[in-house]
Design an enzyme around this catalytic site. Structure first.
Site, PDB file in Angstrom:
ATOM      1  N   HIS A 226       0.992  -1.120   0.184  1.00 58.34           N
ATOM      2  CA  HIS A 226      -0.061   0.082   0.112  1.00 58.34           C
ATOM      3  C   HIS A 226       0.944   1.147   0.085  1.00 58.34           C
ATOM      4  O   HIS A 226       1.589   1.572   0.957  1.00 58.34           O
ATOM      5  CB  HIS A 226      -1.127  -0.042   1.188  1.00 58.34           C
ATOM      6  CG  HIS A 226      -1.821  -0.958   1.196  1.00 58.34           C
ATOM      7  ND1 HIS A 226      -2.436  -1.686   2.395  1.00 58.34           N
ATOM      8  CD2 HIS A 226      -2.524  -1.748  -0.067  1.00 58.34           C
ATOM      9  CE1 HIS A 226      -3.308  -2.404   2.035  1.00 58.34           C
ATOM     10  NE2 HIS A 226      -3.648  -2.823   0.589  1.00 58.34           N
ATOM     11  N   GLU A 229       1.422   4.043   2.785  1.00 58.61           N
ATOM     12  CA  GLU A 229       1.787   3.657   4.026  1.00 58.61           C
ATOM     13  C   GLU A 229       3.404   3.719   4.161  1.00 58.61           C
ATOM     14  O   GLU A 229       3.968   2.747   4.550  1.00 58.61           O
ATOM     15  CB  GLU A 229       1.213   2.137   4.345  1.00 58.61           C
ATOM     16  CG  GLU A 229      -0.308   2.259   4.416  1.00 58.61           C
ATOM     17  CD  GLU A 229      -0.742   0.912   4.563  1.00 58.61           C
ATOM     18  OE1 GLU A 229      -0.099  -0.024   4.803  1.00 58.61           O
ATOM     19  OE2 GLU A 229      -2.089   0.810   4.386  1.00 58.61           O
ATOM     20  N   HIS A 324       2.945  -3.002   7.135  1.00 59.01           N
ATOM     21  CA  HIS A 324       1.674  -2.034   6.856  1.00 59.01           C
ATOM     22  C   HIS A 324       2.034  -0.829   7.902  1.00 59.01           C
ATOM     23  O   HIS A 324       2.658  -0.732   8.820  1.00 59.01           O
ATOM     24  CB  HIS A 324       0.458  -2.448   6.650  1.00 59.01           C
ATOM     25  CG  HIS A 324       0.303  -3.701   5.641  1.00 59.01           C
ATOM     26  ND1 HIS A 324      -0.465  -3.211   4.602  1.00 59.01           N
ATOM     27  CD2 HIS A 324       0.825  -4.745   5.532  1.00 59.01           C
ATOM     28  CE1 HIS A 324      -0.604  -4.104   3.861  1.00 59.01           C
ATOM     29  NE2 HIS A 324       0.294  -5.199   4.423  1.00 59.01           N
ATOM     30  N   GLU A 397       1.708  -4.087  11.643  1.00 56.26           N
ATOM     31  CA  GLU A 397       1.276  -2.799  11.442  1.00 56.26           C
ATOM     32  C   GLU A 397       2.047  -1.655  12.424  1.00 56.26           C
ATOM     33  O   GLU A 397       2.230  -2.208  13.463  1.00 56.26           O
ATOM     34  CB  GLU A 397      -0.201  -2.682  11.955  1.00 56.26           C
ATOM     35  CG  GLU A 397      -1.132  -3.609  10.938  1.00 56.26           C
ATOM     36  CD  GLU A 397      -1.571  -2.868   9.518  1.00 56.26           C
ATOM     37  OE1 GLU A 397      -1.107  -1.584   9.536  1.00 56.26           O
ATOM     38  OE2 GLU A 397      -2.396  -3.477   8.979  1.00 56.26           O
TER      39      GLU A 397
END
Length: 490
Positions: A226, A229, A324, A397
């Site tokens: 992504h 990010e 991420h 994350e």
């Protein structure tokens, strides 16, 4: 690209946004004289830039519209633009009016990033100058408004959602590593994106582990699927910097493991300033089940390599970690998979528990294990179903904003260095997972650079293989050996 003559409401609704503003000067309504200082010029036609439209609301206030991801109007989060031709002491209010998400860390004190030509280090705006609210003037969308005072007329100011990390910066970083000619660092081009940008694959390990016929324990790490990010790239760089260092832990990890790292899975999206999608508007992290070699070439290349390693009897693919950034939660944390086998499920919890002991910003309480249908096409879910019980797949994350240290309530905003420190701590956690402390003690003793034989593998419950035992459901304990913190070595 927007035409400079289109001002205010002449642009229509936000559905008309088709590109980034390019040196777009905003003149007051009805003004026909020569442009003056204070008539702001907005620009986002640069790498990773994003600003689709500017409306002047009043002398001091501007509505700013994020350009949607290319070929996908659903995603509008990342912004990155410059402002110039300012007047000293000119005060403005910028309203970002078309976010595609309602929940945001702006509710919790997050603020945009800013830098200028005379102050090139990114810093966060004061939270007291930032407001996040539902606005009736914009279809009841959530709006993020921030007040700012320009103080140097000759400066060009740049504002961004988070610390940018561009494709070009990434390439320069890899070029600098390659020039060091380290015999344990290998860079290859695994493929190309739709726009012919490099899909780089790094291999970090002792050369002994790459000899023909050598058995390999592989840790596979990916990032920036992504593109918006950006913290993912800083964490990934922290992992790489630590693994190639001369720290005793790094040397022990290179002796024992093979690290395969694809740090930028979506180079086109990164370059274009998208938040979530590729050039063609695909969320690549929903296409692991059947990636197309022409529509999702980077994903296809990585998947083919992983399957090839999985089918190699000499290769044990032990970990897959996809990095991420999260837009609504604090701290670093992980997502894992759910398995019917309770023992396997408990074993999967060991690594995040160990990471929680090593990294003050990592939260095990925020770590969760799921098999939501909506996540079926992600790397974690697909590979968790493909690989056998000796492999563990996670999404790592990290918050776009801050972390809260245990026992306190104060949010500590992340810096570029703090993101990289999390990466270093991820890397060092493999030492505890594999209980390689005796190897660390061995490599701290001076020894010749070239050795004829490798030290014997150190057997323990967490080493997996045909004859190994698995840890119990309580997870492995952190080693009691007091190592020097590697974050102090850089």
């Amino acid at each position: 690209m927007l035409a400079p003559l289109l001002l205010g409401n002449d642009l229509g609704n936000d559905d008309t946004i088709g590109g980034n503003v390019s040196k777009y000067m905003v003149l007051p309504t009805g003004y026909f004289g020569q442009p003056k200082k204070g008539h702001l010029i907005f620009d986002a036609c640069f790498e990773s830039g994003n600003l689709g439209r500017v409306d002047q609301v009043s002398e001091f206030e501007y509505d700013l519209f994020i350009r949607p991801d290319t070929c996908n109007p659903r995603f509008r989060v990342w912004f990155n633009f410059t402002v110039e031709n300012v007047k000293e002491s000119q005060r403005v209010i910028f309203n970002i009016v078309n976010f595609s998400k309602t929940k945001s860390l702006y509710r919790d004190g997050m603020a945009p990033m800013v830098k200028s030509t005379s102050r090139p280090k990114w810093q966060r705006l004061p939270p007291k100058n930032v407001y996040y609210y539902r606005c009736p003037d914009h279809r009841k969308n959530y709006v993020m408004s921030f007040a700012f005072c320009f103080d140097r007329e000759e400066d060009i100011y740049q504002f961004a959602y988070c610390y940018p990390y561009t494709y070009t910066r990434f390439q320069h970083y890899l070029d600098s590593l390659q020039k060091r000619n380290m015999d344990y660092f290998f860079r290859e081009q695994l493929g190309q994106s739709v726009q012919q940008r490099h899909l780089d694959l790094l291999t970090i390990t002792s050369p002994d582990n790459l000899r023909e016929g050598a058995e390999q324990k592989v840790v596979f790490i990916t990032g920036r699927v992504h593109p918006g990010e950006t913290p993912s790239s800083f964490v990934c760089q922290g992992i790489i910097d630590f693994l190639i260092s001369q720290h005793p832990i790094a040397r022990a990890l290179r002796e024992h493991l093979v690290f395969k790292i694809a740090p930028m899975l979506n180079p086109d999206g990164v370059y274009l300033g998208n938040y979530r999608c590729s050039l063609m508007g695909f969320d690549l992290n929903r296409h692991w089940l059947d990636p197309s070699p022409w529509a999702h070439p980077t994903l296809h290349g990585v998947k083919q390599l992983i399957i090839q390693m999985y089918n190699d009897p000499k290769t044990s693919l032990e970990f897959y970690i996809d990095i991420h950034a999260h837009s609504t939660m604090m701290n670093g944390f992980m997502y894992g998979n759910i398995f019917e086998d309770e023992e396997r499920f408990q074993r999967q919890a060991v690594f995040p528990k160990l990471l929680c002991q090593n990294a003050e910003d990592f939260s095990y309480s925020s770590t969760s294990f799921n098999r939501d249908a909506v996540k079926a096409g992600t790397g974690r879910r697909f590979l968790g179903g493909l690989l056998d019980h000796t492999s563990y797949c996670y999404t790592l994350e990290v918050s776009f904003y801050s972390y809260i240290i245990g026992g306190t309530t104060a949010a500590v905003p992340y810096t570029e260095e703090a993101y990289m420190k999390l990466g270093r701590n991820v890397a060092r956690t493999f030492l505890d997972y594999y209980r390689l402390n005796p190897m660390v003690e061995k490599v701290t003793i001076p020894m010749p650079r070239l050795r004829k034989e490798k030290p014997p593998p150190y057997k323990h419950p967490l080493l997996r293989g045909p004859t190994s035992n698995h840890p119990n459901s309580k997870g492995g304990k952190k080693s009691s050996v007091n190592h020097k913190d590697p974050s102090n070595s850089f």
